[in-house]
Design an enzyme around this catalytic site. Structure first.
Site, PDB file in Angstrom:
ATOM      1  N   HIS A 155       0.804  -1.223   0.000  1.00  0.00           N
ATOM      2  CA  HIS A 155       0.000   0.000   0.000  1.00  0.00           C
ATOM      3  C   HIS A 155       0.837   1.274   0.000  1.00  0.00           C
ATOM      4  O   HIS A 155       0.281   2.370   0.007  1.00  0.00           O
ATOM      5  CB  HIS A 155      -0.952  -0.010   1.201  1.00  0.00           C
ATOM      6  CG  HIS A 155      -2.030  -1.042   1.096  1.00  0.00           C
ATOM      7  ND1 HIS A 155      -3.240  -0.793   0.482  1.00  0.00           N
ATOM      8  CD2 HIS A 155      -2.061  -2.339   1.500  1.00  0.00           C
ATOM      9  CE1 HIS A 155      -3.986  -1.902   0.534  1.00  0.00           C
ATOM     10  NE2 HIS A 155      -3.294  -2.844   1.136  1.00  0.00           N
ATOM     11  N   ASP A 173       3.583   9.302  -1.954  1.00  0.00           N
ATOM     12  CA  ASP A 173       2.448   8.560  -1.415  1.00  0.00           C
ATOM     13  C   ASP A 173       2.122   7.401  -2.340  1.00  0.00           C
ATOM     14  O   ASP A 173       2.112   7.562  -3.569  1.00  0.00           O
ATOM     15  CB  ASP A 173       1.217   9.473  -1.287  1.00  0.00           C
ATOM     16  CG  ASP A 173       0.420   9.200  -0.026  1.00  0.00           C
ATOM     17  OD1 ASP A 173       0.472   8.057   0.472  1.00  0.00           O
ATOM     18  OD2 ASP A 173      -0.242  10.119   0.467  1.00  0.00           O
TER      19      ASP A 173
END
Length: 472
Positions: free
Chosen positions: A160, A367
């Site tokens: 993730h 991110d």
């Protein structure tokens, strides 16, 4: 659920998110809970509790039709595995902050020990037809450990967070040993093509592996490595934005602003989120545009996280000081340019805050995806949508190309983007929002879950892939 057929899903992650009647789970938790409910599956993870001596005792629970199995860890486990290797070593390194990464033998030892403990406690729960889906950087070697215990189940892993470039990853002691454990899985997923390409590059250059489309081979083992961007439940979030709780919050915020436009940022208190750079970019906007003083407010919601890790204590102290300095320099008796809030809000109230904001400012330095950007889009009023300003270094920038994409390290770019967003005509705002909302709706959380699990189901028990699953 078509993707899983009659197989049971076992999800293994660092923490378990139990469903609640209020529905205030994160998007990932909602998606996994639905899959677990439909397949009669189990979610395995750490309870969040500390025990004096590890016993391996499993705490079973069932909430809203989702079964969970949790274990308690020793204080040393938490220090070395979670605060140590996961959050002081892997997290900064994988977010390109090699300057903050700490390398300690005890950290690595604790990480492997806790993964062994998860393997030991999960192993008796696994039945031959189960599908196993391991989540995130806390559990990279777990698949290898389960294979060592004789499990030949279909097994997938999803990362993730970003995968770092080879030149950074090689700074990690025993990096090739860690990467090699990923070849115990059948399918390995990343959010973006960039992170996937970095993984392929490492395997080819550092390990002598080969890449053929989605198939990556190392020695006698071939896995599928795919880009599979996670989404949100767009329709549910859009509905939350018009709920009574959201409307109440919207009205409360708008009244407090006295009709001033609001810029909103919502982030965990973390150095990867670019909060210091965001405050500096907003300060540059105030410096460049004195005519906007008293006319705009930045609301930054930043719930604290990992408070026991020193680098997180430092970012909080830095932001406290920076917000105080900017407010001290620019405030008036009836206007404060930054509202800096160190608490979180339930999803429906947060949707109301998003909807009240003319600008969503999402500026991470790096991110894996960033779901706040997608939540902001989904919460907007279609007849009067706000403008998303998005870091080009967020995984979401690959999908949300109609945002105003910026370099978060540049205060000038951020200032210019805020200026442009504040004056953007309604027809342009609607056009940009519609294109982004189409993407958010099409590649939503269910699409992500189904795309990954379909790849996993197509794997034969011997590790080969069914012909129809191979790329054209």
């Amino acid at each position: 659920m078509e993707a899983l057929g009659m197989s049971r899903l076992i999800v293994i992650s660092n923490r378990v998110s139990r469903p609640t009647k209020t529905g205030n789970q994160g998007g990932l938790a909602v998606a996994l809970s639905q899959a677990l409910r439909e397949s009669r599956g189990i979610w395995v993870g750490w309870s969040g509790e500390v025990t004096e001596n590890f016993t391996g005792q499993i705490g079973f629970s069932e909430d809203e039709g989702v079964k969970t199995a949790t274990i308690d860890l020793e204080e040393q486990d938490v220090d070395e595995y979670y605060n140590g290797y996961a959050n002081k070593t892997l997290w900064p390194l994988f977010h390109f902050r090699i300057d903050l990464a700490e390398y300690a033998r005890d950290f690595e030892g604790g990480y492997n020990r806790v993964n062994q403990r998860f393997a030991d406690t999960t192993s008796p729960l696994i039945e031959p037809e189960d599908i196993i889906w391991v989540q995130d950087y806390h559990m990279i070697p777990l698949g290898r450990m389960l294979r060592d215990r004789g499990h030949d189940n279909r097994m997938g892993f999803f990362l993730h967070i970003p995968w770092p470039p080879t030149r950074l990853l090689v700074s990690l002691p025993h990096h090739s040993k860690l990467v090699q454990t990923l070849f115990a899985y059948d399918v390995v997923g990343f959010h973006t093509e960039e992170w996937l390409e970095s993984f392929r590059h490492y395997v080819e250059r550092e390990m002598g592996g080969t890449v053929d489309g989605d198939f990556v081979t190392l020695g006698n083992r071939t896995i599928q490595a795919i880009a599979c961007p996670i989404g949100i439940n767009a329709q549910e979030y859009a509905s939350a934005a018009v709920s009574d709780a959201a409307k109440d919050m919207y009205e409360k915020v708008r009244r407090s602003l006295q009709d001033r436009p609001m810029i909103v940022g919502v982030d965990r208190l973390d150095y990867s989120k670019g909060l210091e750079e965001r405050f500096n970019g907003y300060a540059r906007f105030l410096k460049d545009h004195p005519e906007q003083h008293r006319n705009v407010v930045l609301t930054q919601i930043a719930p604290p996280s990992r408070g026991e890790v020193e680098s997180y204590q430092q970012i909080r102290a830095t932001l406290d000081a920076l917000a105080g300095r900017i407010n001290g320099e620019y405030s008036d008796v009836d206007w404060t340019p930054i509202r800096y809030v160190n608490q979180g809000y339930p999803r429906d109230k947060l949707a109301g805050i998003y909807r009240a904001a003319k600008i969503g400012l999402v500026t991470p330095l790096r991110d894996g995806m960033n779901l706040v950007a997608k939540e902001y889009v989904a919460a907007q009023d279609p007849d009067d949508p706000g403008v998303l300003i998005l870091s080009r270094f967020a995984g979401a920038a690959q999908q949300l190309k109609d945002a105003l994409l910026i370099n978060p390290y540049s205060p000038e770019e951020m200032s210019d983007a805020i200026t442009r967003a504040l004056s953007m005509p309604l027809d342009e705002r609607k056009r940009r929002w519609r294109a982004m909302m189409d993407s958010v709706e099409q590649q939503d959380i269910s699409w992500w879950r189904q795309r990954f699990t379909e790849r996993l189901m197509a794997v034969q028990r011997d590790g080969e892939v069914k012909p129809e699953a191979q790329p054209a």
